[in-house]
Design an enzyme around this catalytic site. Sequence first.
Site, PDB file in Angstrom:
ATOM      1  N   THR A  78      43.707  33.907  31.466  1.00 54.09           N
ATOM      2  CA  THR A  78      43.635  33.534  32.583  1.00 54.09           C
ATOM      3  C   THR A  78      44.719  32.535  33.165  1.00 54.09           C
ATOM      4  OG1 THR A  78      41.059  33.387  32.301  1.00 54.09           O
ATOM      5  CG2 THR A  78      42.045  32.264  34.236  1.00 54.09           C
ATOM      6  N   GLU A 135      31.164  45.628  40.894  1.00 53.99           N
ATOM      7  CA  GLU A 135      32.264  45.116  41.677  1.00 53.99           C
ATOM      8  C   GLU A 135      32.800  46.545  42.506  1.00 53.99           C
ATOM      9  OE1 GLU A 135      33.466  41.358  39.060  1.00 53.99           O
ATOM     10  OE2 GLU A 135      34.842  43.046  38.774  1.00 53.99           O
ATOM     11  N   LYS A 182      45.998  40.086  43.558  1.00 52.36           N
ATOM     12  CA  LYS A 182      45.653  38.888  44.429  1.00 52.36           C
ATOM     13  C   LYS A 182      46.600  38.630  45.273  1.00 52.36           C
ATOM     14  CE  LYS A 182      42.595  36.788  40.692  1.00 52.36           C
ATOM     15  NZ  LYS A 182      42.049  35.559  40.280  1.00 52.36           N
ATOM     16  N   ARG A 235      41.804  43.994  30.506  1.00 56.20           N
ATOM     17  CA  ARG A 235      41.983  42.618  30.248  1.00 56.20           C
ATOM     18  C   ARG A 235      43.032  42.352  29.474  1.00 56.20           C
ATOM     19  NH1 ARG A 235      38.484  39.235  33.246  1.00 56.20           N
ATOM     20  NH2 ARG A 235      38.346  37.867  31.443  1.00 56.20           N
ATOM     21  N   ASN A 273      47.044  33.518  39.767  1.00 53.24           N
ATOM     22  CA  ASN A 273      47.156  34.328  38.410  1.00 53.24           C
ATOM     23  C   ASN A 273      47.232  36.008  38.630  1.00 53.24           C
ATOM     24  OD1 ASN A 273      44.447  34.894  38.681  1.00 53.24           O
ATOM     25  ND2 ASN A 273      43.821  33.942  36.816  1.00 53.24           N
ATOM     26  N   HIS A 276      42.712  40.095  39.228  1.00 50.73           N
ATOM     27  CA  HIS A 276      41.353  40.019  38.644  1.00 50.73           C
ATOM     28  C   HIS A 276      41.193  41.360  37.889  1.00 50.73           C
ATOM     29  CE1 HIS A 276      36.847  39.926  38.598  1.00 50.73           C
ATOM     30  NE2 HIS A 276      36.962  41.239  39.039  1.00 50.73           N
ATOM     31  N   ARG A 281      50.123  38.611  33.713  1.00 53.38           N
ATOM     32  CA  ARG A 281      49.922  37.249  34.071  1.00 53.38           C
ATOM     33  C   ARG A 281      51.102  36.342  33.315  1.00 53.38           C
ATOM     34  NH1 ARG A 281      43.303  36.617  33.583  1.00 53.38           N
ATOM     35  NH2 ARG A 281      43.049  36.969  35.711  1.00 53.38           N
ATOM     36  N   TYR A 337      32.972  36.095  44.260  1.00 51.87           N
ATOM     37  CA  TYR A 337      33.012  34.923  43.295  1.00 51.87           C
ATOM     38  C   TYR A 337      31.805  33.964  43.210  1.00 51.87           C
ATOM     39  CZ  TYR A 337      37.966  36.067  42.053  1.00 51.87           C
ATOM     40  OH  TYR A 337      38.953  36.521  41.287  1.00 51.87           O
TER      41      TYR A 337
HETATM   42  P1  ATP Z   1      39.152  37.027  36.942  1.00 52.68           P
HETATM   43  O1  ATP Z   1      37.855  36.882  37.096  1.00 52.68           O
HETATM   44  O2  ATP Z   1      39.908  36.805  38.236  1.00 52.68           O
HETATM   45  O3  ATP Z   1      39.577  38.338  36.333  1.00 52.68           O
HETATM   46  P2  ATP Z   1      39.248  35.607  34.458  1.00 52.68           P
HETATM   47  O4  ATP Z   1      38.066  36.385  34.267  1.00 52.68           O
HETATM   48  O5  ATP Z   1      40.270  35.630  33.400  1.00 52.68           O
HETATM   49  O6  ATP Z   1      39.769  36.009  35.747  1.00 52.68           O
HETATM   50  P3  ATP Z   1      37.527  33.531  35.512  1.00 52.68           P
HETATM   51  O7  ATP Z   1      36.997  32.424  34.463  1.00 52.68           O
HETATM   52  O8  ATP Z   1      36.347  34.581  35.788  1.00 52.68           O
HETATM   53  O9  ATP Z   1      38.826  34.226  34.794  1.00 52.68           O
HETATM   54  O10 ATP Z   1      37.916  32.759  36.792  1.00 52.68           O
HETATM   55  C1  ATP Z   1      37.977  33.626  37.801  1.00 52.68           C
HETATM   56  C2  ATP Z   1      39.347  33.098  38.691  1.00 52.68           C
HETATM   57  O11 ATP Z   1      39.064  31.648  39.169  1.00 52.68           O
HETATM   58  C3  ATP Z   1      40.615  33.043  37.813  1.00 52.68           C
HETATM   59  O12 ATP Z   1      41.167  34.212  37.672  1.00 52.68           O
HETATM   60  C4  ATP Z   1      41.375  31.932  38.584  1.00 52.68           C
HETATM   61  O13 ATP Z   1      42.031  32.780  39.795  1.00 52.68           O
HETATM   62  C5  ATP Z   1      40.411  31.242  39.137  1.00 52.68           C
HETATM   63  N1  ATP Z   1      40.263  29.922  38.212  1.00 52.68           N
HETATM   64  C6  ATP Z   1      39.842  29.802  36.917  1.00 52.68           C
HETATM   65  N2  ATP Z   1      39.893  28.890  36.330  1.00 52.68           N
HETATM   66  C7  ATP Z   1      40.538  27.839  37.032  1.00 52.68           C
HETATM   67  C8  ATP Z   1      41.013  26.418  37.462  1.00 52.68           C
HETATM   68  N3  ATP Z   1      40.789  25.603  36.266  1.00 52.68           N
HETATM   69  N4  ATP Z   1      41.577  26.117  38.277  1.00 52.68           N
HETATM   70  C9  ATP Z   1      41.731  26.921  39.446  1.00 52.68           C
HETATM   71  N5  ATP Z   1      41.597  28.123  39.332  1.00 52.68           N
HETATM   72  C10 ATP Z   1      40.880  28.684  38.612  1.00 52.68           C
HETATM   73 MG    MG Z   2      36.445  36.681  35.445  1.00 51.68          MG
END
Ligand code: ATP
Ligand code: MG
Length: 140
Positions: free
Chosen positions: A93, A128, A11, A87, A114, A117, A104, A51
Amino acid sequence: MAIQRTFSIIKPDATKRNLTGAIAAKFEAAGLRIVASKRIQLSLAQAQTFYGVHSERPFFGELCEFMISEPIVVQVLEGEDAIAKNREVMGATNPADADEGTIRKEFALSIGENSVHGSDAPETAAEEIAFFFSGLELVG
Ligand code: ATP
Ligand code: MG
């Protein structure tokens, strides 16, 4: 478990801090092979589509603006149980909850910024990968 492919993004917070190689090294050390890789600039429309599942979440706007703030590196990772393994290497996350040694934990700045992805299931991995890579870019 069979050999799988998963989709990864390095990212903007990470590309900006010149961490592309350090993150790629974490994948390789975990036994994940980088079988496709390119550095691209996402458009706002592409970020919103990618997203889309989060479109109702309060952080959606912030997330999409962040994802277009700098170039990203999109990759396909291959290996035994690659989706779960990636993962694991990524960590939670929120970096505050991530295990020692994860990407992370070591590199992420916040729950939003973070660093990586990774796909969360075989169906999303296939979708994807197809969103970012053409068949010609994917060597068998
Ligand atoms: P990713 O999908 O990026 O691999 P993830 O599956 O761990 O990460 P998701 O819950 O799918 O997390 O959220 C997607 C992305 O949205 C996160 O990686 C983060 O960048 C952002 N995100 C998630 N929760 C928050 C939050 N509370 N505040 C700000 N950004 C957030
Ligand atoms: Mg995710």
